[in-house]
Motif scaffolding. Sequence first.
Motif, PDB file in Angstrom:
ATOM      1  N   PRO A  88      10.110  -6.745   2.057  1.00 13.46           N
ATOM      2  CA  PRO A  88      11.335  -5.880   0.794  1.00 13.46           C
ATOM      3  C   PRO A  88      12.525  -7.014   0.756  1.00 13.46           C
ATOM      4  O   PRO A  88      12.984  -6.412  -0.236  1.00 13.46           O
ATOM      5  N   CYS A  92       7.013  -4.038   7.804  1.00 15.02           N
ATOM      6  CA  CYS A  92       5.625  -3.940   6.761  1.00 15.02           C
ATOM      7  C   CYS A  92       4.403  -4.348   7.878  1.00 15.02           C
ATOM      8  O   CYS A  92       4.304  -5.788   8.104  1.00 15.02           O
ATOM      9  N   PRO A  93       3.437  -4.100   7.487  1.00 12.38           N
ATOM     10  CA  PRO A  93       1.780  -4.253   7.660  1.00 12.38           C
ATOM     11  C   PRO A  93       1.376  -5.566   7.255  1.00 12.38           C
ATOM     12  O   PRO A  93       0.288  -6.087   7.838  1.00 12.38           O
ATOM     13  N   VAL A  94       1.725  -5.541   6.344  1.00 14.86           N
ATOM     14  CA  VAL A  94       0.650  -6.438   5.708  1.00 14.86           C
ATOM     15  C   VAL A  94       1.732  -7.448   5.373  1.00 14.86           C
ATOM     16  O   VAL A  94       1.433  -8.236   4.037  1.00 14.86           O
ATOM     17  N   GLU A 128       1.009  -1.308   0.156  1.00 19.87           N
ATOM     18  CA  GLU A 128      -0.325   0.091  -0.592  1.00 19.87           C
ATOM     19  C   GLU A 128       0.545   1.439  -0.141  1.00 19.87           C
ATOM     20  O   GLU A 128       0.325   2.265   0.190  1.00 19.87           O
ATOM     21  N   GLN A 129       2.305   1.084  -0.126  1.00 18.69           N
ATOM     22  CA  GLN A 129       3.612   2.321  -0.522  1.00 18.69           C
ATOM     23  C   GLN A 129       3.060   3.143   1.134  1.00 18.69           C
ATOM     24  O   GLN A 129       3.155   4.260   1.108  1.00 18.69           O
ATOM     25  N   CYS A 130       2.908   2.040   2.437  1.00 15.02           N
ATOM     26  CA  CYS A 130       2.897   3.528   2.943  1.00 15.02           C
ATOM     27  C   CYS A 130       4.138   3.606   3.595  1.00 15.02           C
ATOM     28  O   CYS A 130       3.711   4.413   4.517  1.00 15.02           O
ATOM     29  N   VAL A 185      10.169  -1.758  -3.907  1.00 21.27           N
ATOM     30  CA  VAL A 185       8.616  -3.260  -3.546  1.00 21.27           C
ATOM     31  C   VAL A 185       7.710  -2.141  -4.741  1.00 21.27           C
ATOM     32  O   VAL A 185       7.775  -2.735  -5.675  1.00 21.27           O
ATOM     33  N   LEU A 198       6.388   2.858   5.293  1.00 15.42           N
ATOM     34  CA  LEU A 198       6.800   2.087   7.338  1.00 15.42           C
ATOM     35  C   LEU A 198       8.619   1.843   6.494  1.00 15.42           C
ATOM     36  O   LEU A 198       9.246   2.033   7.434  1.00 15.42           O
ATOM     37  N   CYS A 199       8.479   0.761   5.622  1.00 14.29           N
ATOM     38  CA  CYS A 199       9.525  -0.123   5.395  1.00 14.29           C
ATOM     39  C   CYS A 199      10.701   0.720   5.697  1.00 14.29           C
ATOM     40  O   CYS A 199      11.753   0.067   5.722  1.00 14.29           O
ATOM     41  N   ILE A 204       4.990  -8.286   3.526  1.00 12.79           N
ATOM     42  CA  ILE A 204       5.853  -8.452   2.114  1.00 12.79           C
ATOM     43  C   ILE A 204       7.064  -8.329   2.959  1.00 12.79           C
ATOM     44  O   ILE A 204       7.291  -8.062   4.249  1.00 12.79           O
TER      45      ILE A 204
HETATM   46  S1  SF4 Z   1       5.951  -2.972   1.686  1.00 14.00           S
HETATM   47 FE1  SF4 Z   1       4.978  -2.522   3.597  1.00 14.00          FE
HETATM   48  S2  SF4 Z   1       5.704  -1.518   4.276  1.00 14.00           S
HETATM   49 FE2  SF4 Z   1       6.579  -0.975   2.117  1.00 14.00          FE
HETATM   50  S3  SF4 Z   1       5.832   0.646   0.851  1.00 14.00           S
HETATM   51 FE3  SF4 Z   1       4.730  -1.559   0.620  1.00 14.00          FE
HETATM   52  S4  SF4 Z   1       2.915  -1.715   2.402  1.00 14.00           S
HETATM   53 FE4  SF4 Z   1       4.190  -0.415   3.390  1.00 14.00          FE
END
Ligand code: SF4
Length: 463
Positions: free
Chosen positions: A321, A315-317, A260-262, A284, A264-265, A319
């Motif tokens: 990286p 990563c909250p979901v 979700e391009q948050c 990602v 956080l990573c 994934i």
């Molecule tokens: S890989 Fe996970 S933490 Fe990184 S941007 Fe995507 S959802 Fe967010």
Amino acid sequence: MTRILDLDAGLIRRRVAAAGVVGAGGAGFPTHVKLNASAEIYLVNGAECEPLLKVDQQMADEQAEWLIKGLLYGMAATGAAEGIIALKAKYQAAIDRLTPLLPERVRLHILPDIYPAGDEVITIWLATGRRVPPAQLPLSIGVVVSNVQTLINVARAVELEQPVTQRTLTVNGAVRQPLTLSLPLGTPLREALALAGGCTVSNPAFINGGPMMGHLLDDLDEPVTKTTGGLLVLPEDHLLIRRRRQSMDTVLAMARSVCEQCTLCTELCPRHMIGHELPPHLIVRATNYQHIAQPSVLLSALTCSECGICEAYACPVEISPMRLNQALKGRLRAEGARYEGELRAADPMAEYRLLPVSRLISRLELQAFNHKAPMQVTDDAPREVSLPLRQHIGVAAEPCVGVGQTVVAGQCIASIPEGQLGVPLHASIDGQVIEVGISHIRIAASTADTLSQGESPCITPSA
Ligand code: SF4
Ligand code: SF4
């Protein structure tokens, strides 16, 4: 002790090379080559930030004098004017032992209990305030780094001409008697597990190394090497095992479908925090959109330390990286690509974004597996050892013994051709050479006082 600083640098390097000392922290870089550098600061990385591993913190306590001697030999060889021993505040026993022994020009630096305090780039930043530019070595900013076990091996090599024949490692997790012990190189890891009393779960899975950076182990006959940090036992259905068993196709599919391009990573990436470009969220995204990204973004994967924070914590979901970076690195290295970006400004919030180990242990569901693992001595010797000819960065050592030959522990059994990068290999037990292969030498012990082999070290939990 400070008279050590006047010792001949060439003699130190020769003895360290002859003893086969390598970086025990995981990379296995030949230490005598590192000692050939000219540095301002010699830093002992005693952070040991991988949860569950308890080697360096106990060795720094039990072998404090040897550690300080090793540091002084390192300083003498590199001309470093300052020595720093970086330890976490929670290693109080080691701090108490080392403090009264500190010679002039050597100080302790007390680290917070964060992960990855043991990534040398982060240790340097925390202990000196200096920042290693991306894709550069610590030496580029005047620092040489060694870990605790490496420097103890250096001291023993210089003073006693004692070759590296043993490795100290932790056996932890779902085992009956978690412990830390020294074993002859080449000992099968199943014997380390047996000495820890065997498994306490009926569906064990094994990690060679720490929970964050160690690799899955499918064969307990894999030998202890100069860089083995630990053996962890976890249930097969533990999340760390499930993640490691995920195929690359699954990793890619998840990255493509749920990112979700948050960011956080990237915000929690320690390398990014201290001013490296490395933006895992953009890598990602590039995976999702046919590698549409600045070329430097993709190349920055080469500077990923593989600490695993983006995967295991950020990563909250779910994934990874890091796995994408690993795959990208392999491709880029095969193409001979290099990253050449500059060091940028550090994140002003960096020190507040550091990840406490307690939170990491909780997120990784490791509370039930994080035991003390006290140091223990064993007199049992393995019945047989299998010594890989390459336990270091560089060319494989070339055997100088033959099948049937009797050897004694400490005898050189494989050497490095003149002018090549590498270190010699020594017999780790007394015995007879029973195989000289292209990748290893096997020695059968000559004593009867050996560990039993072949039986399953795994047992069902007691009621
Ligand atoms: S890989 Fe996970 S933490 Fe990184 S941007 Fe995507 S959802 Fe967010
Ligand atoms: S593994 Fe992830 S968090 Fe760690 S350095 Fe690489 S990109 Fe950053």
